[in-house]
Design an enzyme around this catalytic site. Sequence first.
Site: not given
Length: 502
Positions: A19-21, A23, A25, A40, A134
């Site tokens: 996980s990120g800020g 989303s 997965v 996602k 990125d």
Amino acid sequence: MQRDQLLAGRYRLLERLGSGGMSAVYRGYDEVLERDVAVKVLVASDTFARQRIRAEAKAAARLSHPHVTGVYDYGESPVDGSPVPFVVMELLDGLTLEQRLAAGPMPPRDGLRVCAEVAAALTAAHAQGLVHRDIKPSNVMLTPTGAKVLDFGIAAVAGESEIDFEGRLLGTPAYLAPERMEAGEVLPACDVYALGLLLHRVLTGGLPWSAETQTGMLRAHTHVEPDPLPEIDGVPPEVHRLYRWCLARDPADRPPAAEAARILLAARSEATSEGTGVTATPEAGSAEPTDTATADSAAPTRRLSWRRRRRRAILAVGGAVLIAITMAGSLGDFGNRRPEEGPPPTGRDPGTTAVGMPRAAEPADEITTGPSAVPPAQDTAPAARTGPPTGPGPTATPAPTAAPTATAPGPTPTTPGPPASTPTLSADVPVQAQGGTITFRCVGKSAEVLAVALAPGFRAEAYDPGPAKQIRVELTSTEHRSEIRVNCPNGRPNPQVKERAA
């Protein structure tokens, strides 16, 4: 989200992979096609997060390349009464490049192959007009079939403004090309700059400069000459030249991704496996990069007026500059790994950030004269570009091989730009919204609001008329709010309007 939850009546969620800020997965199962997938799911609720995850799906879906993670589907499914966006991607086996580099640099043959595959993926993206923005080790997955580029969450179309609607510059400070901090337009060359840094990281285990803070990283790109690639057994001289070529300060002096892929692919065949580094793991893959990278398929590299701007302080100069950096929560960091690999290590790869562009940080000579130096790509031939630096090793002096007016990359002092006292003024530009009409003009690369005409029942909130890098004007009534933002990337008017209920 719960295990066994069904999205769109088709995708069953299994264990959470990361996980990120913005989303999370999950490993999922497509019950229609009976295959494992990565799903996602957006966990943030704001409008911009929804726009970004949809844009990521559309950008990646435009690409069909063996070294780009495949996107299968996009949809929205009701969860607790609210529609939740999700993206369905191929599920990959392996490690991220960031995880692999935690064990040390890669052997030259393996490292050059990985970089060649990333360059081939960028060639395909640039041919479609997409810029990844990125490229970094955590966005490259090493699989049994080769490297895969992940996370097109902040990808943009070449020629768009670098600054998003919220006034942010998105990217990872350690891999941010210097021209991006000028807040101009998106260029494919910024991916090539990141590729050069990736090459150094893969072969040496580190970046070509040291910085303890994100602000220090930003300063390094614009004010510090990168260290040369050290002598490494098994790395041929052309790789040293390519490395310096990719890190040219002027984006027009960098090679297209296709040329970088060709050089890396040829160098890999000459490299040996006896160089510095640990033995490559099976997850690093053994597939050759698809040799679809040709100079003809690369997006045109456009000439910027970099020489006239090099003496200018860009964004992170000295103690007088304030840089606001907040975590933006990349949509796809390490997202579609298989669960047995565990969480990714922090390593040396900082996350994607939003770099604030405060007006107080602008130097006095930010405004320039003369017409825009960057014509639209579709209306012009590729700009003259210098060839790769010459010389037998990493300390050789770069030399131009193309247009005689181009200058080889390097720290050579240049003539300062014209004084800020004679800025170029554009024609007045009216911008209509439900709350009224504002009129602005471009003063060099800054915007200035000249007038505001209100619609009945609306009022204008307090605003700074400029000149400024970006100006926001809010026109409000009891029931509605019109938000108008104006900026002038490369001296061109760029208005944006957002309408919403009050």
